[in-house]
Scaffold this active site. Structure first.
Site, PDB file in Angstrom:
ATOM      1  N   ARG A   1       8.351   2.924  -6.540  1.00 53.03           N
ATOM      2  CA  ARG A   1       8.969   1.799  -5.840  1.00 53.03           C
ATOM      3  C   ARG A   1       8.803   0.476  -6.591  1.00 53.03           C
ATOM      4  O   ARG A   1       9.477  -0.499  -6.324  1.00 53.03           O
ATOM      5  CB  ARG A   1       8.442   1.671  -4.415  1.00 53.03           C
ATOM      6  CG  ARG A   1       6.952   1.422  -4.304  1.00 53.03           C
ATOM      7  CD  ARG A   1       6.535   1.241  -2.860  1.00 53.03           C
ATOM      8  NE  ARG A   1       5.305   1.970  -2.590  1.00 53.03           N
ATOM      9  CZ  ARG A   1       4.508   1.705  -1.567  1.00 53.03           C
ATOM     10  NH1 ARG A   1       4.819   0.779  -0.715  1.00 53.03           N
ATOM     11  NH2 ARG A   1       3.404   2.392  -1.373  1.00 53.03           N
TER      12      ARG A   1
ATOM     13  N   GLU B   1       2.643  11.959   3.889  1.00 51.43           N
ATOM     14  CA  GLU B   1       3.270  11.077   2.895  1.00 51.43           C
ATOM     15  C   GLU B   1       3.455  11.750   1.548  1.00 51.43           C
ATOM     16  O   GLU B   1       3.734  11.079   0.565  1.00 51.43           O
ATOM     17  CB  GLU B   1       2.467   9.775   2.751  1.00 51.43           C
ATOM     18  CG  GLU B   1       0.989   9.959   2.543  1.00 51.43           C
ATOM     19  CD  GLU B   1       0.210   8.646   2.493  1.00 51.43           C
ATOM     20  OE1 GLU B   1       0.815   7.568   2.396  1.00 51.43           O
ATOM     21  OE2 GLU B   1      -1.027   8.714   2.541  1.00 51.43           O
TER      22      GLU B   1
ATOM     23  N   ASN C   1       6.443   4.846   3.080  1.00 46.27           N
ATOM     24  CA  ASN C   1       6.395   4.066   1.834  1.00 46.27           C
ATOM     25  C   ASN C   1       6.089   4.993   0.655  1.00 46.27           C
ATOM     26  O   ASN C   1       6.737   4.932  -0.386  1.00 46.27           O
ATOM     27  CB  ASN C   1       5.316   2.978   1.906  1.00 46.27           C
ATOM     28  CG  ASN C   1       5.482   2.081   3.105  1.00 46.27           C
ATOM     29  OD1 ASN C   1       6.535   2.062   3.722  1.00 46.27           O
ATOM     30  ND2 ASN C   1       4.450   1.338   3.449  1.00 46.27           N
ATOM     31  N   ASP C   2       5.095   5.834   0.841  1.00 42.99           N
ATOM     32  CA  ASP C   2       4.770   6.779  -0.227  1.00 42.99           C
ATOM     33  C   ASP C   2       5.700   7.986  -0.197  1.00 42.99           C
ATOM     34  O   ASP C   2       6.157   8.445  -1.242  1.00 42.99           O
ATOM     35  CB  ASP C   2       3.319   7.248  -0.092  1.00 42.99           C
ATOM     36  CG  ASP C   2       2.361   6.283  -0.770  1.00 42.99           C
ATOM     37  OD1 ASP C   2       2.681   5.809  -1.865  1.00 42.99           O
ATOM     38  OD2 ASP C   2       1.306   5.988  -0.185  1.00 42.99           O
TER      39      ASP C   2
ATOM     40  N   CYS D   1       4.073   5.114  10.274  1.00 48.83           N
ATOM     41  CA  CYS D   1       3.463   3.804  10.020  1.00 48.83           C
ATOM     42  C   CYS D   1       3.977   3.185   8.729  1.00 48.83           C
ATOM     43  O   CYS D   1       3.514   2.132   8.327  1.00 48.83           O
ATOM     44  CB  CYS D   1       1.945   3.912  10.017  1.00 48.83           C
ATOM     45  SG  CYS D   1       1.331   5.125   8.840  1.00 48.83           S
TER      46      CYS D   1
ATOM     47  N   HIS E   1       0.772 -14.239  -1.502  1.00 43.78           N
ATOM     48  CA  HIS E   1       0.262 -14.958  -0.333  1.00 43.78           C
ATOM     49  C   HIS E   1       1.314 -15.900   0.233  1.00 43.78           C
ATOM     50  O   HIS E   1       1.432 -16.065   1.438  1.00 43.78           O
ATOM     51  CB  HIS E   1      -0.983 -15.756  -0.717  1.00 43.78           C
ATOM     52  CG  HIS E   1      -2.191 -14.885  -0.863  1.00 43.78           C
ATOM     53  ND1 HIS E   1      -3.224 -15.171  -1.706  1.00 43.78           N
ATOM     54  CD2 HIS E   1      -2.523 -13.730  -0.241  1.00 43.78           C
ATOM     55  CE1 HIS E   1      -4.137 -14.224  -1.614  1.00 43.78           C
ATOM     56  NE2 HIS E   1      -3.730 -13.338  -0.737  1.00 43.78           N
TER      57      HIS E   1
ATOM     58  N   ARG F   1      -7.423   4.522   9.343  1.00 45.78           N
ATOM     59  CA  ARG F   1      -7.175   5.384   8.187  1.00 45.78           C
ATOM     60  C   ARG F   1      -8.355   5.271   7.230  1.00 45.78           C
ATOM     61  O   ARG F   1      -8.781   4.156   6.904  1.00 45.78           O
ATOM     62  CB  ARG F   1      -5.897   4.946   7.471  1.00 45.78           C
ATOM     63  CG  ARG F   1      -5.623   5.774   6.227  1.00 45.78           C
ATOM     64  CD  ARG F   1      -4.317   5.442   5.596  1.00 45.78           C
ATOM     65  NE  ARG F   1      -4.377   4.178   4.871  1.00 45.78           N
ATOM     66  CZ  ARG F   1      -3.336   3.654   4.243  1.00 45.78           C
ATOM     67  NH1 ARG F   1      -2.166   4.248   4.285  1.00 45.78           N
ATOM     68  NH2 ARG F   1      -3.442   2.508   3.596  1.00 45.78           N
TER      69      ARG F   1
ATOM     70  N   ARG G   1      -5.539  -0.197   7.726  1.00 44.40           N
ATOM     71  CA  ARG G   1      -5.716   0.123   6.297  1.00 44.40           C
ATOM     72  C   ARG G   1      -7.114  -0.337   5.874  1.00 44.40           C
ATOM     73  O   ARG G   1      -7.301  -1.489   5.477  1.00 44.40           O
ATOM     74  CB  ARG G   1      -4.668  -0.608   5.458  1.00 44.40           C
ATOM     75  CG  ARG G   1      -3.238  -0.098   5.624  1.00 44.40           C
ATOM     76  CD  ARG G   1      -2.312  -0.923   4.716  1.00 44.40           C
ATOM     77  NE  ARG G   1      -1.047  -0.263   4.465  1.00 44.40           N
ATOM     78  CZ  ARG G   1       0.100  -0.591   5.075  1.00 44.40           C
ATOM     79  NH1 ARG G   1       0.136  -1.551   5.980  1.00 44.40           N
ATOM     80  NH2 ARG G   1       1.217   0.051   4.765  1.00 44.40           N
TER      81      ARG G   1
HETATM   82  C1  PEP Z   1       2.882   4.576   3.594  1.00 43.80           C
HETATM   83  O1  PEP Z   1       2.676   5.132   2.510  1.00 43.80           O
HETATM   84  O2  PEP Z   1       3.964   4.614   4.196  1.00 43.80           O
HETATM   85  C2  PEP Z   1       1.820   3.776   4.242  1.00 43.80           C
HETATM   86  C3  PEP Z   1       1.976   3.290   5.451  1.00 43.80           C
HETATM   87  O3  PEP Z   1       0.676   3.573   3.554  1.00 43.80           O
HETATM   88  P1  PEP Z   1       0.503   2.522   2.374  1.00 43.80           P
HETATM   89  O4  PEP Z   1       1.702   1.624   2.395  1.00 43.80           O
HETATM   90  O5  PEP Z   1      -0.777   1.824   2.686  1.00 43.80           O
HETATM   91  O6  PEP Z   1       0.425   3.397   1.181  1.00 43.80           O
HETATM   92 MG    MG Z   2       0.672   5.496   1.736  1.00 42.26          MG
END
Ligand code: PEP
Ligand code: MG
Length: 563
Positions: A460, A426, A449-450, A497, A184, A327, A291
């Site tokens: 990660r 992803e 990200n995934d 995203c 936070h 989503r 999200r």
């Molecule tokens: C991603 O995986 O890039 C993504 C945007 O979703 P999250 O970070 O919520 O897994």
């Molecule tokens: Mg993801």
């Protein structure tokens, strides 16, 4: 130079000032009058709530998120927590001891979970404990609201309540010994735009008080031995940072378009209707990722259809007809929702998560899809399905949506007839069958990200393999290019995203690959618009060609950073 986690970008130069709290000392003697002691506790709780509500209002007023503090109030208003404390007093504890025992029990429970977000709650409870005990003991808080100019605060851990008190004008930077990028404190320091470096080991011991230091919130570096040349270098960097921010402001209200006139969509990512304000302030052109799992967290039962409908509708209405991509529940992986009683898994990122969970729990999934469909009557809403690996997953979701549409028709409930249903790209499987998925999806959005983690087989969160987790790796770049090409070939829009959509070094490649939509953190909207406006798509093609001819991540990163 000391190294930590760069949590809020910018350069802070100033005098180190350590915040060492007065110790909380009390004699744990049984109260003579338990009823009066319980009243003393109630009074302290009331004072706590009033103080934090006032702080939350101050935060709202300065554009930060006061909800974190309201969360503290809600926690303490929880009848269970308070009644446990009162029971403690009845059992012979003084109020201070009762607070300590109950809070420590919550801290231990929260700290023991595997879920990062739940673990963060332990910090919240520790914050509540300290403040309540201070109120009970009449210890005045350290006055953070009036600090000498150019102060760099050094603290063990920055709590949300401290962040609120901060004399913003005079805080040049923050260094902490604990806390990660998702704490936070990190979120708050970013929203207050204070450069911050977190998790600097032994910062309180290693940084001398009153000494001039430099905090680089982008690189996570803290300089404690400053010569004239270093100072001059960072003053220059500070100037560039301020100039850049001023420059980006000029892009407010402007369309998102490359130098040679190629239009792009620039959206923002959100986790709750409360983020709407930040999105509107950011000048984003839509919401590219809502999200929804955050609506399911911090509660004991799943939100009802009505609750979900209200949340989705609030965003649809608030965005005034701009696109809002919702989503569906992305539970599992690092996002645990305790009341769903999901089994403990050895490998949760490869496990029962997102659409896999939803399709095995269809009655609950229908509630969410119905709520989204109903909200779609109030704006330009689209549905996005996370973690797709197979064609039949998206087909099943589409069939469910069609059946729910029939149900709504029969009940004369309005919804957006042509609501778009898209796939979040992803996983490596989705990438490899992008052509097949494109035939069943109205749009794609790449979750880098995934995708990066799965392509590189590198968690990660695991520092030992962190060197592999890079979107600039040739393997990841090829995956991204492949997905965008499949969408373009089929004539469906493709967005991104994941965090990479806001990485200025990645933008030339994404422009060249033909990405249509960039969905970023609200704080990055103007910087991405500004960076895109400086790009010529023909030049981007040359850059992409060169980057893709390189064999290693190091070469690609160095090349793109040199541009
Ligand atoms: C991603 O995986 O890039 C993504 C945007 O979703 P999250 O970070 O919520 O897994
Ligand atoms: Mg993801």
């Amino acid at each position: 130079m000391l190294k930590g986690i760069g949590a809020s970008a910018g350069i802070g130069i100033g005098k180190a000032r350590k915040l060492i709290e007065k110790p909380i000392v009390y004699a744990a003697v049984a109260p003579a009058d338990p009823a009066a002691e319980k009243q003393r506790l109630d009074d302290a709780v009331q004072k706590f709530c009033e103080r934090n509500e006032a702080r939350a209002k101050r935060m709202d007023a300065c554009g930060a998120d006061g909800e974190i503090l309201r969360g503290h109030i809600a926690m303490l208003s929880d009848p269970y927590m308070l009644s446990q404390m009162q029971e403690g007093i009845e059992g012979g504890a003084c109020a201070e001891k009762a607070v300590e025992t109950v809070c420590d029990m919550f801290i231990a429970a929260f700290s023991a979970t595997d879920d990062e977000l739940t673990r963060q709650r332990a910090t919240d409870v520790s914050d509540i404990k300290k403040e309540l005990q201070r109120i009970l003991l009449g210890i005045e808080d350290v006055d953070l609201s009036s600090l000498p100019p150019q102060t760099v605060l050094i603290v063990e851990e920055l709590t949300p309540s401290m962040t609120v008190e901060l004399d913003r004008e005079n805080v040049a930077g923050i260094v902490t010994e604990r806390g990660g990028r998702t704490s936070h404190a990190a979120i708050l320091s970013r929203s207050l735009k204070i450069p911050a470096v977190l998790s600097v080991e032994n910062a309180l011991a290693l940084i001398p008080s009153e000494k001039e230091i430099i905090v680089d919130g982008s690189t996570g570096e803290v300089y404690t031995d400053i010569d004239d040349a270093t100072r001059a270098r960072f003053i220059e960097a500070q100037k560039r940072f301020a100039e850049q921010a001023a420059l980006e402001e000029q892009f407010r209200g402007k369309p998102t378009v490359t130098k040679n006139g190629v239009s792009k969509k620039l959206y923002a990512n959100i986790g709750s209707p409360k983020d709407l304000e930040a999105v509107l302030a950011s000048d984003a052109e839509g919401v590219g990722l809502f999200r929804t799992e955050f609506l399911f967290m911090d509660r004991d039962t799943a939100p009802t259809e009505e609750e979900q409908f209200e949340a989705y509708k609030a965003v649809a209405v608030g965005m005034h007809g701009k696109e809002v991509i919702i989503r569906t529940l992305d539970v599992g992986g690092d996002k645990n929702i305790p009341y769903l009683h999901m089994k403990r898994e050895d490998n949760p990122f490869m496990g029962f998560r997102a659409v896999r969970y939803c399709l095995q729990n269809r009655e609950d999934y229908k509630i969410q899809l119905r709520a989204i469909l109903r909200a779609s009557a109030y704006g330009n809403v689209a549905i996005m399905v996370p973690l797709v690996t197979r064609v039949d997953e998206i087909c099943t979701v589409r069939t469910m949506v069609e059946e729910l549409k029939d149900e709504l028709d029969a009940q004369n409930i309005l919804y957006k007839k042509d609501i778009q249903v898209g796939v979040m790209m992803e996983t490596p499987a989705a990438c490899l069958i992008a052509d097949l998925l494109a035939a069943h999806a109205d749009f794609f959005s790449i979750g880098t990200n995934d995708l990066t983690g799965y392509i590189m087989a590198a968690d990660r969160g695991n520092a030992d393999v962190g060197y592999l987790y890079s979107t600039f790796d040739p393997a990841v770049l090829r995956a991204i290019r492949h997905i965008i090409a499949a969408a373009n070939k089929r004539g469906i829009p493709c967005g991104m995203c994941g965090e990479a959509a806001a990485d200025v070094h990645m933008l030339p490649l994404l422009v060249s690959f033909g990405l249509d939509e960039f969905s970023v953190n609200p704080t990055s909207v103007l910087s991405v618009r500004s960076a895109l406006s400086a790009l010529d798509s023909t030049a981007c093609d040359e850059i992409a060609q060169k980057a893709l001819s390189m064999e290693t991540e190091a070469e690609v990163s160095a090349y793109l950073s040199s541009l």
